[in-house]
Design a protein around this motif. Structure first.
Motif, PDB file in Angstrom:
ATOM      1  N   UNK A 124      21.112  58.147  27.080  1.00  0.00           N
ATOM      2  CA  UNK A 124      20.363  58.620  25.919  1.00  0.00           C
ATOM      3  C   UNK A 124      20.826  57.895  24.655  1.00  0.00           C
ATOM      4  N   UNK A 125      22.114  57.634  24.546  1.00  0.00           N
ATOM      5  CA  UNK A 125      22.640  56.893  23.391  1.00  0.00           C
ATOM      6  C   UNK A 125      22.026  55.499  23.330  1.00  0.00           C
ATOM      7  N   UNK A 126      21.953  54.850  24.490  1.00  0.00           N
ATOM      8  CA  UNK A 126      21.345  53.509  24.534  1.00  0.00           C
ATOM      9  C   UNK A 126      19.875  53.562  24.147  1.00  0.00           C
ATOM     10  N   UNK A 127      19.211  54.638  24.554  1.00  0.00           N
ATOM     11  CA  UNK A 127      17.802  54.812  24.185  1.00  0.00           C
ATOM     12  C   UNK A 127      17.669  54.983  22.670  1.00  0.00           C
ATOM     13  N   UNK A 128      18.579  55.739  22.077  1.00  0.00           N
ATOM     14  CA  UNK A 128      18.567  55.943  20.621  1.00  0.00           C
ATOM     15  C   UNK A 128      18.749  54.622  19.885  1.00  0.00           C
ATOM     16  N   UNK A 129      19.655  53.785  20.395  1.00  0.00           N
ATOM     17  CA  UNK A 129      19.956  52.518  19.722  1.00  0.00           C
ATOM     18  C   UNK A 129      18.738  51.594  19.665  1.00  0.00           C
ATOM     19  N   UNK A 130      17.776  51.829  20.559  1.00  0.00           N
ATOM     20  CA  UNK A 130      16.570  50.995  20.597  1.00  0.00           C
ATOM     21  C   UNK A 130      15.441  51.581  19.750  1.00  0.00           C
ATOM     22  N   UNK A 131      15.626  52.825  19.248  1.00  0.00           N
ATOM     23  CA  UNK A 131      14.570  53.494  18.506  1.00  0.00           C
ATOM     24  C   UNK A 131      14.861  53.497  17.011  1.00  0.00           C
ATOM     25  N   UNK A 132      13.909  54.089  16.259  1.00  0.00           N
ATOM     26  CA  UNK A 132      14.082  54.190  14.823  1.00  0.00           C
ATOM     27  C   UNK A 132      15.181  55.184  14.460  1.00  0.00           C
ATOM     28  N   UNK A 133      15.351  56.216  15.329  1.00  0.00           N
ATOM     29  CA  UNK A 133      16.394  57.203  15.086  1.00  0.00           C
ATOM     30  C   UNK A 133      17.709  56.640  15.615  1.00  0.00           C
ATOM     31  N   UNK A 134      18.524  56.134  14.724  1.00  0.00           N
ATOM     32  CA  UNK A 134      19.768  55.492  15.133  1.00  0.00           C
ATOM     33  C   UNK A 134      20.899  56.519  15.237  1.00  0.00           C
ATOM     34  N   UNK A 135      21.786  56.357  16.220  1.00  0.00           N
ATOM     35  CA  UNK A 135      22.915  57.278  16.346  1.00  0.00           C
ATOM     36  C   UNK A 135      23.842  57.195  15.142  1.00  0.00           C
ATOM     37  N   UNK A 136      24.405  58.324  14.773  1.00  0.00           N
ATOM     38  CA  UNK A 136      25.372  58.361  13.677  1.00  0.00           C
ATOM     39  C   UNK A 136      26.774  58.617  14.224  1.00  0.00           C
ATOM     40  N   UNK A 137      27.714  58.892  13.339  1.00  0.00           N
ATOM     41  CA  UNK A 137      29.099  59.075  13.769  1.00  0.00           C
ATOM     42  C   UNK A 137      29.231  60.279  14.700  1.00  0.00           C
ATOM     43  N   UNK A 138      28.416  61.326  14.466  1.00  0.00           N
ATOM     44  CA  UNK A 138      28.452  62.507  15.345  1.00  0.00           C
ATOM     45  C   UNK A 138      28.028  62.123  16.758  1.00  0.00           C
ATOM     46  N   UNK A 139      26.986  61.304  16.860  1.00  0.00           N
ATOM     47  CA  UNK A 139      26.500  60.859  18.174  1.00  0.00           C
ATOM     48  C   UNK A 139      27.591  60.117  18.923  1.00  0.00           C
ATOM     49  N   UNK A 140      28.199  59.152  18.266  1.00  0.00           N
ATOM     50  CA  UNK A 140      29.237  58.340  18.915  1.00  0.00           C
ATOM     51  C   UNK A 140      30.477  59.170  19.243  1.00  0.00           C
ATOM     52  N   UNK A 141      30.864  60.053  18.338  1.00  0.00           N
ATOM     53  CA  UNK A 141      32.036  60.897  18.607  1.00  0.00           C
ATOM     54  C   UNK A 141      31.822  61.777  19.828  1.00  0.00           C
ATOM     55  N   UNK A 142      30.597  62.275  19.982  1.00  0.00           N
ATOM     56  CA  UNK A 142      30.277  63.125  21.139  1.00  0.00           C
ATOM     57  C   UNK A 142      30.438  62.349  22.436  1.00  0.00           C
ATOM     58  N   UNK A 143      29.905  61.128  22.470  1.00  0.00           N
ATOM     59  CA  UNK A 143      29.995  60.293  23.673  1.00  0.00           C
ATOM     60  C   UNK A 143      31.447  59.910  23.950  1.00  0.00           C
ATOM     61  N   UNK A 144      32.164  59.516  22.924  1.00  0.00           N
ATOM     62  CA  UNK A 144      33.570  59.112  23.091  1.00  0.00           C
ATOM     63  C   UNK A 144      34.389  60.280  23.636  1.00  0.00           C
ATOM     64  N   UNK A 145      34.129  61.474  23.123  1.00  0.00           N
ATOM     65  CA  UNK A 145      34.838  62.661  23.598  1.00  0.00           C
ATOM     66  C   UNK A 145      34.526  62.937  25.069  1.00  0.00           C
ATOM     67  N   UNK A 146      33.248  62.825  25.430  1.00  0.00           N
ATOM     68  CA  UNK A 146      32.851  63.048  26.829  1.00  0.00           C
ATOM     69  C   UNK A 146      33.498  62.054  27.780  1.00  0.00           C
TER      70      UNK A 146
END
Length: 605
Positions: free
Chosen positions: A216-238
């Motif tokens: 889903x993160x990779x999908x976001x990176x290709x769209x207009x809605x770009x991931x923010x620090x919360x998005x990346x922190x969530x993935x890194x934590x997981x």
């Protein structure tokens, strides 16, 4: 007939009167489930009602200001009995405040009163209701029902509704339903925003489905809605929680290349992830990088370092980290000091841990958690009397010690052979409304079996069955070992054969216990057959299995077979443990080992 009396409702049906309390759960929900329509006026039933408040309290104010549930309910009554009725906006403001106070079931009940009073619903109120049902257990069908009414009343499903429904599904762990809801509403024209994606990312990671979150993160990176620090922190934590620290660092690098600046949470998560898999040098490297980037470590960051160093046995360095915290004006919290105590206990330095405990014990929370750590340290050092004194001291001061602490103390008593005292503690635990779990029972069962008290162990096992506890393979393995120790070979073999009928599969520990028991009984052929069988059943032997097998064979005068298994063990990358090495040294010294085999044994050992 409905009679209202102050803060209670009396529902009269024929000669039957039912009394309800305003703080009861909204039983109207049950009524609505039965009738199947949550918006049509029902027959007289229980509703919340309260003493009236002065209308002047809210007439001159644009915002709702309430500090407690009682204030909100009194204000609601005043508004409900004012003529003309206030607009739905005023009621929605009050309901919204109750939602922020997390009184979800109360909002559902009050909403029903609005409906009965004929106050028109708007999209905001309906979204509030969806949110409330989404936070109540097993109420997602009602959330969907309200969302259907939202469309029926001519309102469009917006991003707020989508996000609320997704959170509800994910709170219940229903990731498939969340994804299906997301797909349907997006197909209907509902536009997801950054918050939508972050809800999904968080839900996937919390359910252990980190790969789906990464996609889903990779999908976001290709769209207009770009991931923010919360998005990346969530993935890194997981990823860190899954032990995939290398992948987490890769995401971290990608995040920085995309211009997203890491924060203290990012670095702390990576440090914690590295420490969890024992990569303390990597954790220190990340910490130093964090400092070079002018990101100020917080109490959580320092606590992670203290915990890591303590587990590595570097308590002096851990203490130094706490000193640095204090110098920087960062006050260590309970977790920091408890991590330091745990580090001392792991090194067997219980007296040093006690000094830390005595320093922080003025605070109730820290005393309770620290007490558990210290009791565990005393038990592992077999200083059981000191553990009991501390236990009684905390109990006499009114502290409620949890199941983990009781289980630890029961294990400590069993370790020194005081199984009767352990059984008494189990009864005391139940009398204090601390209900033992499967781990508590397994700990006591293991103690009884280790000291050959099979009859008492069987009584305890039957009690576990009667309580319908989830009897797992660990419990059965303990009991099988106890039967062997008590000389009940037939019982042990019979119980092992029944495992499959109970839906359980033997693990490597179960096989090892069986093989050890058979060899101790001189049943060499059965032990060898079971050793071969475990491999065939997809359960390869461990180092412990090999070592027990080798010692057992030699002890049963099957030295050549023992040598064969020694060769096989070495080829698999295992080596002789201390017991096996000592066993062969003693055999050679006593001249009990065939001289022709000594060079082979020395080479392999």
């Amino acid at each position: 007939m409905l009679r209202i009396c102050s803060k209670h409702v009396f529902v009269t049906s024929g000669q039957k009167t039912i009394r309800g309390n305003m703080f009861s759960p909204p039983v109207i929900i049950i009524h609505l489930i039965i009738r199947g329509n949550m918006f049509s006026p029902p027959a007289p039933t229980f509703v919340h009602t309260h003493s009236q408040a002065s209308p002047q309290r809210y007439k001159t104010k644009d915002d709702i200001h309430v500090s407690s549930l009682e204030d909100a309910l009194t204000l609601f009554d005043g508004m409900l009995y004012t003529r003309p009725l206030p607009s739905v906006v005023r009621f929605s403001q009050l309901l919204g405040r109750l939602v922020r106070m997390k009184h979800y079931s109360t909002v559902v009940s009050l909403y029903r009163q609005l409906d009965l009073a004929g106050i028109q619903n708007d999209a905001y109120v309906l979204n509030i209701l969806i949110n409330c049902f989404s936070h109540l257990k097993h109420m997602m069908p009602f959330s969907l029902s309200v969302s259907g009414k939202l469309i029926k009343f001519g309102y469009e499903m917006n991003t707020v509704t989508l996000n609320t429904l997704l959170k509800g599904f994910l709170l219940e762990g229903k990731t498939d339903e969340a994804q299906e809801c997301y797909r349907k509403l997006v197909a209907q024209g509902c536009k997801p925003n950054l918050f939508t994606y972050n809800i999904l990312l968080d839900g996937f990671c919390k359910m252990g489905n980190t790969p789906a979150a990464v996609l889903l993160l990779r999908e976001m990176e290709k769209k207009l809605v770009k991931p923010n620090i919360v998005s990346y922190n969530t993935i890194i934590d997981g990823l860190c929680k899954d032990g995939l620290v290398v992948d987490a660092v890769d995401i971290f690098s990608k995040m920085m290349r995309r211009g997203v600046v890491p924060d203290v949470i990012t670095y702390t998560t990576l440090i914690h992830g590295a420490s969890l898999i024992g990569q303390w040098k990597e954790a220190i490297r990340i910490f130093n990088l964090m400092v070079r980037q002018n990101i100020t470590p917080n109490v959580r960051t320092f606590t992670v370092l203290v915990d890591m160093l303590g587990k590595e046995g570097e308590v002096a360095k851990a203490q130094r980290v706490i000193d640095i915290m204090i110098q920087r004006g960062i006050r260590p919290d309970d977790f920091t000091y408890n991590s330091l105590m745990d580090g001392y206990c792991l090194r067997g330095e219980i007296d040093e841990a006690r000094k830390v405990f005595d320093m922080i014990r003025k605070d109730c929370a820290s005393s309770l958690h620290g007490c558990s750590i210290l009791i565990n340290g005393y038990c592992k050092s077999k200083r059981i009397e000191e553990a009991l004194v501390l236990f009684q001291e905390m109990s006499s001061k009114g502290f409620t010690l949890d199941v983990v602490t009781y289980t630890t103390l029961i294990g400590g008593l069993c370790a020194v052979g005081r199984t009767h005292a352990a059984q008494e503690l189990l009864l005391e635990m139940q009398a204090n409304s601390q209900f033992p779990d499967i781990q508590t029972y397994a700990t006591l069962l293991d103690g009884l079996c280790n000291y050959g008290q099979l009859e008492e162990a069987m009584t305890l096992f039957q009690d576990m069955e009667e309580r319908k506890l989830p009897l797992n393979i660990v419990v059965y393995t303990i009991l099988i070992g106890g039967m062997f120790k008590a000389g009940d070979f037939a019982g042990a073999k019979n119980l092992f054969c029944k495992l499959s009928s109970k839906g359980l599969q033997p693990n490597v520990r179960t096989y090892t216990v069986m093989i050890d028991g058979l060899l101790r009984g001189g049943l060499v052929g059965e032990a060898i057959n079971l050793f071969l069988e475990m491999e065939e059943n997809g359960c390869p032997p461990s180092s412990c299995t090999y070592n027990l097998m080798i010692r057992g064979l030699v002890h049963n005068h099957e030295t050549s077979r023992g040598v064969k298994f020694t060769n096989e063990m070495v080829k698999r990358g295992f080596s002789a443990d201390a017991s096996t090495f000592e066993f062969f040294v003693n055999m050679i010294s006593a001249g009990k080992l065939d001289p022709s085999l000594q060079p082979v044994i020395r080479k392999d050992l």
